[in-house]
Motif scaffolding. Structure first.
Motif, mmCIF file in Angstrom:
data_model
loop_
_atom_site.group_PDB
_atom_site.id
_atom_site.type_symbol
_atom_site.label_atom_id
_atom_site.label_comp_id
_atom_site.label_asym_id
_atom_site.label_seq_id
_atom_site.Cartn_x
_atom_site.Cartn_y
_atom_site.Cartn_z
ATOM 1 N N THR A 58 -6.192 8.071 5.836
ATOM 2 C CA THR A 58 -5.959 7.543 4.777
ATOM 3 C C THR A 58 -4.555 6.564 5.232
ATOM 4 O O THR A 58 -3.846 7.037 5.955
ATOM 5 C CB THR A 58 -5.517 8.286 3.557
ATOM 6 N N GLY A 59 -4.216 5.593 4.266
ATOM 7 C CA GLY A 59 -3.215 4.971 4.337
ATOM 8 C C GLY A 59 -1.962 5.685 4.015
ATOM 9 O O GLY A 59 -1.117 5.532 4.659
ATOM 10 N N THR A 60 -1.995 6.649 3.040
ATOM 11 C CA THR A 60 -1.104 7.630 2.644
ATOM 12 C C THR A 60 -0.762 8.414 3.859
ATOM 13 O O THR A 60 0.545 8.587 4.183
ATOM 14 C CB THR A 60 -1.653 8.396 1.366
ATOM 15 N N LEU A 63 1.367 6.364 6.269
ATOM 16 C CA LEU A 63 2.947 6.436 5.916
ATOM 17 C C LEU A 63 3.734 7.735 6.078
ATOM 18 O O LEU A 63 4.656 7.703 6.726
ATOM 19 C CB LEU A 63 2.991 6.086 4.295
ATOM 20 N N THR A 84 5.436 -0.764 -6.712
ATOM 21 C CA THR A 84 4.318 -0.297 -5.614
ATOM 22 C C THR A 84 3.489 0.411 -6.162
ATOM 23 O O THR A 84 3.415 0.892 -7.148
ATOM 24 C CB THR A 84 5.117 0.205 -4.135
ATOM 25 N N PHE A 85 2.253 0.840 -5.183
ATOM 26 C CA PHE A 85 1.369 1.862 -5.475
ATOM 27 C C PHE A 85 2.133 3.137 -5.269
ATOM 28 O O PHE A 85 2.992 3.396 -4.335
ATOM 29 C CB PHE A 85 0.051 1.959 -4.608
ATOM 30 N N ALA A 87 1.500 5.783 -3.583
ATOM 31 C CA ALA A 87 1.344 6.493 -2.393
ATOM 32 C C ALA A 87 2.731 6.171 -1.629
ATOM 33 O O ALA A 87 3.105 7.172 -0.697
ATOM 34 C CB ALA A 87 0.341 5.792 -1.585
ATOM 35 N N THR A 88 3.271 4.898 -1.478
ATOM 36 C CA THR A 88 4.389 4.413 -0.857
ATOM 37 C C THR A 88 5.616 5.859 -1.237
ATOM 38 O O THR A 88 6.253 6.127 -0.072
ATOM 39 C CB THR A 88 4.976 3.238 -1.126
ATOM 40 N N VAL A 130 7.277 -3.013 1.049
ATOM 41 C CA VAL A 130 6.090 -3.005 0.835
ATOM 42 C C VAL A 130 5.722 -4.625 0.867
ATOM 43 O O VAL A 130 6.030 -5.348 0.089
ATOM 44 C CB VAL A 130 5.666 -2.212 -0.381
ATOM 45 N N ASP A 156 4.970 -0.949 4.828
ATOM 46 C CA ASP A 156 3.839 -0.532 4.024
ATOM 47 C C ASP A 156 3.018 -1.964 3.919
ATOM 48 O O ASP A 156 3.161 -2.478 3.052
ATOM 49 C CB ASP A 156 4.081 0.060 2.588
ATOM 50 N N ALA A 158 -0.465 -1.893 3.577
ATOM 51 C CA ALA A 158 -1.662 -1.363 3.078
ATOM 52 C C ALA A 158 -2.528 -2.220 2.335
ATOM 53 O O ALA A 158 -3.459 -2.292 2.411
ATOM 54 C CB ALA A 158 -1.396 0.007 2.274
ATOM 55 N N GLN A 159 -1.941 -3.588 1.702
ATOM 56 C CA GLN A 159 -2.343 -4.640 0.916
ATOM 57 C C GLN A 159 -2.358 -5.952 1.775
ATOM 58 O O GLN A 159 -2.424 -6.800 1.225
ATOM 59 C CB GLN A 159 -1.780 -4.672 -0.355
ATOM 60 N N SER A 180 -3.946 0.724 5.270
ATOM 61 C CA SER A 180 -5.132 1.508 4.452
ATOM 62 C C SER A 180 -6.409 0.704 4.522
ATOM 63 O O SER A 180 -6.405 -0.501 4.455
ATOM 64 C CB SER A 180 -4.769 1.742 3.056
ATOM 65 N N LYS A 185 -9.523 -2.479 -0.166
ATOM 66 C CA LYS A 185 -8.587 -3.151 0.627
ATOM 67 C C LYS A 185 -9.161 -4.343 1.152
ATOM 68 O O LYS A 185 -10.197 -4.427 1.616
ATOM 69 C CB LYS A 185 -7.712 -2.351 1.372
ATOM 70 N N GLY A 193 -9.654 5.710 5.124
ATOM 71 C CA GLY A 193 -9.235 5.139 6.484
ATOM 72 C C GLY A 193 -7.786 4.679 6.644
ATOM 73 O O GLY A 193 -7.055 4.275 5.516
ATOM 74 N N TYR A 309 1.104 -2.947 -10.877
ATOM 75 C CA TYR A 309 0.913 -1.710 -11.655
ATOM 76 C C TYR A 309 1.517 -1.486 -12.784
ATOM 77 O O TYR A 309 2.512 -2.053 -13.169
ATOM 78 C CB TYR A 309 1.222 -0.540 -10.648
HETATM 79 C C1 PLP Z 1 -3.626 1.704 -0.906
HETATM 80 C C2 PLP Z 1 -2.073 1.951 -0.766
HETATM 81 C C3 PLP Z 1 -1.538 2.808 -0.070
HETATM 82 C C4 PLP Z 1 -2.259 4.187 0.323
HETATM 83 O O1 PLP Z 1 -3.540 4.132 0.942
HETATM 84 P P1 PLP Z 1 -4.579 5.154 0.841
HETATM 85 O O2 PLP Z 1 -5.548 4.617 1.847
HETATM 86 O O3 PLP Z 1 -5.174 4.748 -0.399
HETATM 87 O O4 PLP Z 1 -4.183 6.253 1.126
HETATM 88 C C5 PLP Z 1 -0.206 2.926 0.011
HETATM 89 N N1 PLP Z 1 0.549 1.907 -0.194
HETATM 90 C C6 PLP Z 1 -0.019 0.753 -0.789
HETATM 91 C C7 PLP Z 1 1.072 -0.457 -1.395
HETATM 92 C C8 PLP Z 1 -1.353 0.864 -1.136
HETATM 93 O O5 PLP Z 1 -1.965 -0.407 -1.873
#
Ligand code: PLP
Length: 366
Positions: A58-60, A63, A84-85, A87-88, A130, A156, A158-159, A180, A185, A193, A309
């Motif tokens: 995962t993206g998480t 990180l 941010t989301f 997860a960061t 991010v 980060d 991820a986006q 991510s 995404k 992934g 968010y």
């Molecule tokens: C989606 C996202 C993540 C986490 O990624 P996952 O694959 O969902 O675990 C982390 N940071 C940001 C900014 C995201 O948008």
């Protein structure tokens, strides 16, 4: 009905290739890591302009492991943004380190470099900007401050697959870049992934160990590792989709230009892109102080929207123990109240965009 996201539309354009890639993994039975994941690591790292890629689940996890590889742990502070989301921030906390927030720049929604230096303490170990919504953070001043203080920079991204800062792709600007491949995404797997990209062989080696139980070789566990491996099926599917990413990104950018043109003169506050940015529009967010009414009205007209968010992280119950209160980060707090994400994806048609704008513009009249 205009959905916020339409994954089936994308699958239908590449169905045969994706099915073939999946069949190949079923035939090889390389279900975890394996040759497809290795090939995807090389191809995606090269796409980012980085030397190495380490595929994870995962993206998480990307990180989390990037922070661990950088040596972040209990007693350390990591500077990031509250807008941010979640997860960061969760990834920082998984390491035992403390997240320290700085406010965003209200134009780009990314870390405000002018607020950064004041947040640095002797405990600061890393900075985690991010690239929110697909817009790169202002990396030059962030990197300059990091170098001056000996701090690691972890992006980060991820986006922001394919987003560029002054002509260079994100992920390769800092020391480690995290992506991510969550289905929604810009580059999405058929499941979960993630990947860390980096130029440093030393980080790469540690990351490869950490994602697979911390073993130097089989059963020689020298680090406390995790089961964060990327699946073979995801690697194979992502290799197919990576070949389309630039076309999809250009379609997103064209959609944003079209939206901006349609909204021109309407009073709707459209997203900004800094002059040095190649924005990849994972999210196209307009702003309205009257967001709840806008969202309800669009929904009633069959247009799905999102909010990315609704709460800044420092005001979420899960992170109340960090001790921040309302008013600490005015730009993040205001953005959380006002942003509204409109549908944007490569398959969104011009007619659909016109329908979205036709429904949204009258809302500017209270
Ligand atoms: C989606 C996202 C993540 C986490 O990624 P996952 O694959 O969902 O675990 C982390 N940071 C940001 C900014 C995201 O948008």
């Amino acid at each position: 009905m205009i959905p916020f996201l339409d994954l089936k539309a994308q699958y239908n354009t590449i169905r045969a290739e994706v099915n073939l890639a999946i069949q190949g993994v079923l035939d090889s039975c390389q279900f975890t890591l394996g040759s497809e994941v290795e090939a995807f690591e090389q191809e995606f790292a090269a796409y980012c302009g980085a030397s190495h890629g380490v595929g994870v689940n995962t993206g998480t996890s990307a990180l989390h492991l990037a922070l661990l590889a950088a040596g972040v742990g209990p007693g350390d502070e990591v500077i990031t943004v509250p807008f941010t989301f979640v997860a960061t921030v969760a990834a920082i906390r998984y390491t035992g380190a403390t997240p320290v927030f700085v406010d965003i720049d209200p134009h780009s929604f990314t870390l405000d470099p002018a607020a950064l230096e004041a947040a640095i303490t002797p405990r600061t170990k890393a900075i985690l900007p991010v690239h929110l919504y697909g817009h790169p953070a202002d990396m030059d001043p962030i990197l300059a401050i990091a170098r001056r203080h000996g701090l690691v920079v972890i992006e980060d991204a991820a986006q922001a697959h394919g987003a560029e800062y002054k002509g260079r792709r994100v992920g390769s600007l800092g020391d480690l870049g995290c992506f991510s491949f969550y289905p929604g995404k810009n580059l999405g797997a058929c499941g979960e992934g993630g990947m860390v990209v980096t130029d440093h062989p030393h980080y790469t080696k540690t990351l490869r160990m950490l994602r697979d139980w911390g073993a130097e070789r089989k059963y020689h566990h020298t680090l406390l590792g995790y089961n964060f491996r990327m699946e073979g099926l995801q690697g194979a599917v992502l290799r197919v989709k990576l070949r389309y990413l630039e076309d999809w990104t250009e379609a997103r950018r064209d959609a944003a230009v079209h939206y901006n043109q349609l909204f021109q003169g309407s009073g709707v506050q459209t997203p900004e892109a800094m002059p040095w940015a190649r924005h990849v529009y994972h999210i196209y967010a307009v702003r309205s102080p009257d967001r709840a009414r806008w969202q309800a009205s669009l929904e009633a007209q069959g247009i799905q929207t999102g909010i990315h968010y609704p709460f800044p992280i420092h005001l979420l119950p899960a992170h109340a123990d960090l001790g921040y209160t309302a008013g600490a980060f005015p730009h993040a707090e205001r953005a959380a109240l006002e942003v509204l994400s409109l549908p944007i994806y490569p398959e969104l048609t011009a007619a659909q965009r016109e329908a979205v704008v036709a429904a949204a513009v009258p809302l500017t009249v209270a």
